[in-house]
Design a protein around this motif. Structure first.
Motif, PDB file in Angstrom:
ATOM      1  N   MET A  40     110.641  64.060 -20.279  1.00 34.58           N
ATOM      2  CA  MET A  40     111.181  62.457 -19.936  1.00 34.58           C
ATOM      3  C   MET A  40     109.753  62.379 -18.871  1.00 34.58           C
ATOM      4  SD  MET A  40     115.074  62.465 -19.029  1.00 34.58           S
ATOM      5  CE  MET A  40     114.787  64.330 -17.881  1.00 34.58           C
ATOM      6  N   THR A  41     109.471  63.578 -18.206  1.00 33.99           N
ATOM      7  CA  THR A  41     108.197  63.527 -17.074  1.00 33.99           C
ATOM      8  C   THR A  41     106.760  62.918 -17.511  1.00 33.99           C
ATOM      9  OG1 THR A  41     109.984  65.440 -15.821  1.00 33.99           O
ATOM     10  CG2 THR A  41     107.432  64.920 -15.386  1.00 33.99           C
ATOM     11  N   PHE A  42     106.769  63.899 -18.421  1.00 34.99           N
ATOM     12  CA  PHE A  42     104.458  64.070 -18.589  1.00 34.99           C
ATOM     13  C   PHE A  42     104.094  62.252 -19.049  1.00 34.99           C
ATOM     14  CE2 PHE A  42     104.849  68.229 -19.740  1.00 34.99           C
ATOM     15  CZ  PHE A  42     104.304  68.846 -18.253  1.00 34.99           C
ATOM     16  N   PRO A  43     105.512  61.331 -19.915  1.00 32.70           N
ATOM     17  CA  PRO A  43     105.036  60.607 -19.821  1.00 32.70           C
ATOM     18  C   PRO A  43     104.685  58.981 -19.067  1.00 32.70           C
ATOM     19  CG  PRO A  43     106.321  61.038 -22.072  1.00 32.70           C
ATOM     20  CD  PRO A  43     106.213  62.036 -20.891  1.00 32.70           C
ATOM     21  N   ALA A  44     105.778  59.541 -18.053  1.00 37.22           N
ATOM     22  CA  ALA A  44     106.047  59.025 -17.068  1.00 37.22           C
ATOM     23  C   ALA A  44     104.449  58.329 -15.944  1.00 37.22           C
ATOM     24  CB  ALA A  44     106.905  58.951 -15.604  1.00 37.22           C
ATOM     25  N   ILE A  45     104.363  60.500 -16.133  1.00 33.92           N
ATOM     26  CA  ILE A  45     103.104  60.598 -15.414  1.00 33.92           C
ATOM     27  C   ILE A  45     102.023  59.959 -15.913  1.00 33.92           C
ATOM     28  CG2 ILE A  45     101.188  62.504 -14.657  1.00 33.92           C
ATOM     29  CD1 ILE A  45     104.212  64.253 -14.493  1.00 33.92           C
ATOM     30  N   ILE A  46     101.620  59.599 -17.258  1.00 36.21           N
ATOM     31  CA  ILE A  46     100.407  59.228 -17.002  1.00 36.21           C
ATOM     32  C   ILE A  46     100.610  57.339 -17.633  1.00 36.21           C
ATOM     33  CG2 ILE A  46      99.096  59.548 -19.672  1.00 36.21           C
ATOM     34  CD1 ILE A  46     100.433  61.682 -20.285  1.00 36.21           C
ATOM     35  N   GLN A  47     101.785  57.322 -17.561  1.00 34.65           N
ATOM     36  CA  GLN A  47     101.962  55.478 -18.491  1.00 34.65           C
ATOM     37  C   GLN A  47     102.389  54.707 -16.633  1.00 34.65           C
ATOM     38  OE1 GLN A  47     104.679  55.073 -20.970  1.00 34.65           O
ATOM     39  NE2 GLN A  47     103.875  56.616 -22.445  1.00 34.65           N
ATOM     40  N   THR A  48     102.067  55.399 -15.782  1.00 33.91           N
ATOM     41  CA  THR A  48     102.704  54.940 -14.322  1.00 33.91           C
ATOM     42  C   THR A  48     101.827  53.761 -13.588  1.00 33.91           C
ATOM     43  OG1 THR A  48     104.436  56.442 -14.282  1.00 33.91           O
ATOM     44  CG2 THR A  48     103.222  54.682 -12.111  1.00 33.91           C
ATOM     45  N   THR A  49     100.842  54.203 -14.416  1.00 36.87           N
ATOM     46  CA  THR A  49      99.136  53.458 -13.052  1.00 36.87           C
ATOM     47  C   THR A  49      99.390  52.343 -14.527  1.00 36.87           C
ATOM     48  OG1 THR A  49      97.471  54.891 -14.004  1.00 36.87           O
ATOM     49  CG2 THR A  49      98.626  55.292 -12.103  1.00 36.87           C
ATOM     50  N   GLU A  50      98.040  51.614 -14.324  1.00 36.07           N
ATOM     51  CA  GLU A  50      97.989  50.524 -15.436  1.00 36.07           C
ATOM     52  C   GLU A  50      96.621  51.373 -15.826  1.00 36.07           C
ATOM     53  OE1 GLU A  50      95.550  47.503 -13.645  1.00 36.07           O
ATOM     54  OE2 GLU A  50      97.852  47.012 -11.826  1.00 36.07           O
ATOM     55  N   SER A  51      95.763  52.248 -16.089  1.00 31.37           N
ATOM     56  CA  SER A  51      95.377  52.874 -17.389  1.00 31.37           C
ATOM     57  C   SER A  51      95.673  54.415 -16.730  1.00 31.37           C
ATOM     58  CB  SER A  51      93.402  52.604 -16.414  1.00 31.37           C
ATOM     59  OG  SER A  51      92.798  54.040 -16.743  1.00 31.37           O
ATOM     60  N   TYR A  52      96.027  54.696 -17.647  1.00 31.57           N
ATOM     61  CA  TYR A  52      96.627  56.214 -18.362  1.00 31.57           C
ATOM     62  C   TYR A  52      95.057  57.803 -17.672  1.00 31.57           C
ATOM     63  CZ  TYR A  52      92.938  56.933 -22.203  1.00 31.57           C
ATOM     64  OH  TYR A  52      91.637  57.148 -22.943  1.00 31.57           O
ATOM     65  N   ILE A  53      94.278  57.092 -17.245  1.00 29.70           N
ATOM     66  CA  ILE A  53      93.299  58.192 -16.974  1.00 29.70           C
ATOM     67  C   ILE A  53      92.997  58.557 -15.213  1.00 29.70           C
ATOM     68  CG2 ILE A  53      90.719  58.416 -16.111  1.00 29.70           C
ATOM     69  CD1 ILE A  53      90.196  55.990 -18.176  1.00 29.70           C
ATOM     70  N   PRO A  54      93.685  58.475 -14.628  1.00 27.17           N
ATOM     71  CA  PRO A  54      94.474  58.701 -13.399  1.00 27.17           C
ATOM     72  C   PRO A  54      95.401  59.566 -13.273  1.00 27.17           C
ATOM     73  CG  PRO A  54      93.637  55.989 -12.766  1.00 27.17           C
ATOM     74  CD  PRO A  54      93.789  56.218 -14.189  1.00 27.17           C
ATOM     75  N   GLY A  55      96.548  59.241 -14.751  1.00 24.54           N
ATOM     76  CA  GLY A  55      97.636  59.913 -14.532  1.00 24.54           C
ATOM     77  C   GLY A  55      97.133  61.293 -15.248  1.00 24.54           C
ATOM     78  N   LEU A  56      96.372  60.859 -16.072  1.00 25.95           N
ATOM     79  CA  LEU A  56      95.935  62.388 -17.408  1.00 25.95           C
ATOM     80  C   LEU A  56      95.246  63.681 -15.568  1.00 25.95           C
ATOM     81  CD1 LEU A  56      96.049  63.019 -19.514  1.00 25.95           C
ATOM     82  CD2 LEU A  56      93.702  61.909 -19.795  1.00 25.95           C
ATOM     83  N   ILE A  57      94.292  62.566 -15.005  1.00 28.97           N
ATOM     84  CA  ILE A  57      93.142  63.835 -14.145  1.00 28.97           C
ATOM     85  C   ILE A  57      94.391  64.325 -13.287  1.00 28.97           C
ATOM     86  CG2 ILE A  57      91.478  63.666 -12.178  1.00 28.97           C
ATOM     87  CD1 ILE A  57      90.716  60.928 -14.009  1.00 28.97           C
ATOM     88  N   ALA A  58      95.182  63.713 -12.452  1.00 33.40           N
ATOM     89  CA  ALA A  58      96.102  63.864 -11.533  1.00 33.40           C
ATOM     90  C   ALA A  58      97.351  65.373 -11.895  1.00 33.40           C
ATOM     91  CB  ALA A  58      96.855  62.952 -11.194  1.00 33.40           C
ATOM     92  N   LEU A  59      97.381  64.378 -13.254  1.00 38.56           N
ATOM     93  CA  LEU A  59      98.585  65.609 -14.495  1.00 38.56           C
ATOM     94  C   LEU A  59      97.535  67.345 -14.454  1.00 38.56           C
ATOM     95  CD1 LEU A  59     101.010  66.624 -15.886  1.00 38.56           C
ATOM     96  CD2 LEU A  59      99.581  65.471 -18.344  1.00 38.56           C
ATOM     97  N   ILE A  60      96.100  66.981 -14.286  1.00 36.23           N
ATOM     98  CA  ILE A  60      95.768  68.259 -15.041  1.00 36.23           C
ATOM     99  C   ILE A  60      94.948  69.018 -13.885  1.00 36.23           C
ATOM    100  CG2 ILE A  60      92.926  69.534 -15.499  1.00 36.23           C
ATOM    101  CD1 ILE A  60      93.474  67.365 -18.093  1.00 36.23           C
ATOM    102  N   VAL A  61      95.032  68.229 -12.332  1.00 36.53           N
ATOM    103  CA  VAL A  61      94.859  69.180 -11.076  1.00 36.53           C
ATOM    104  C   VAL A  61      95.698  69.620 -10.739  1.00 36.53           C
ATOM    105  CG1 VAL A  61      94.488  68.248  -9.263  1.00 36.53           C
ATOM    106  CG2 VAL A  61      92.825  67.611 -11.030  1.00 36.53           C
ATOM    107  N   GLY A  62      97.301  68.467 -11.428  1.00 37.20           N
ATOM    108  CA  GLY A  62      98.197  69.663 -10.557  1.00 37.20           C
ATOM    109  C   GLY A  62      98.745  70.398 -11.496  1.00 37.20           C
ATOM    110  N   ILE A  63      98.330  70.656 -12.399  1.00 35.09           N
ATOM    111  CA  ILE A  63      99.082  72.298 -13.374  1.00 35.09           C
ATOM    112  C   ILE A  63      98.594  72.702 -12.710  1.00 35.09           C
ATOM    113  CG2 ILE A  63      98.376  73.030 -15.451  1.00 35.09           C
ATOM    114  CD1 ILE A  63      99.207  70.164 -16.394  1.00 35.09           C
TER     115      ILE A  63
END
Length: 101
Positions: A51-74
């Motif tokens: 439930m969480t990972f798609p929301a992290i990536i798709q929340t912003t207009e572009s998927y790049i900021p969400g993906l970068i934040a996900l990687i840094v958060g991990i």
């Protein structure tokens, strides 16, 4: 209220009740199988991740900021940071990358 709404509410109540009662009636003895115990142990974590990972990536207009934040958060959480610092850093990263993208 529409009569169909009562049917929907009743059906949802029955399904919710059955999901909770059927395991209690079927499994009366403690579960001893290691595979089943480990499977049931990880079900909540997998459900939360799904439930969480798609929301992290798709929340912003572009998927790049969400993906970068996900990687840094991990990476930050791997090195022992708690939930609140990881969330703050990830929010800051999304905000900063949204400014530049």
């Amino acid at each position: 209220m529409n009569h169909n709404a009562y049917i929907y509410i009743f059906t949802a109540a029955i399904v919710s009740y059955l999901i909770r009662v059927i395991p209690l009636t079927i499994f009366r003895k403690p579960i001893k199988n290691r595979f089943i115990k480990s499977f049931l142990y990880y079900v909540p974590y997998v459900t939360l991740a799904i439930m969480t990972f798609p929301a992290i990536i798709q929340t912003t207009e572009s998927y790049i900021p969400g993906l970068i934040a996900l990687i840094v958060g991990i990476i930050i959480s791997y090195f022992g940071a708690g939930l609140f610092p990881v969330a703050c850093v990830c929010c800051a990263i999304v905000f900063i990358t949204e400014l530049f993208i």
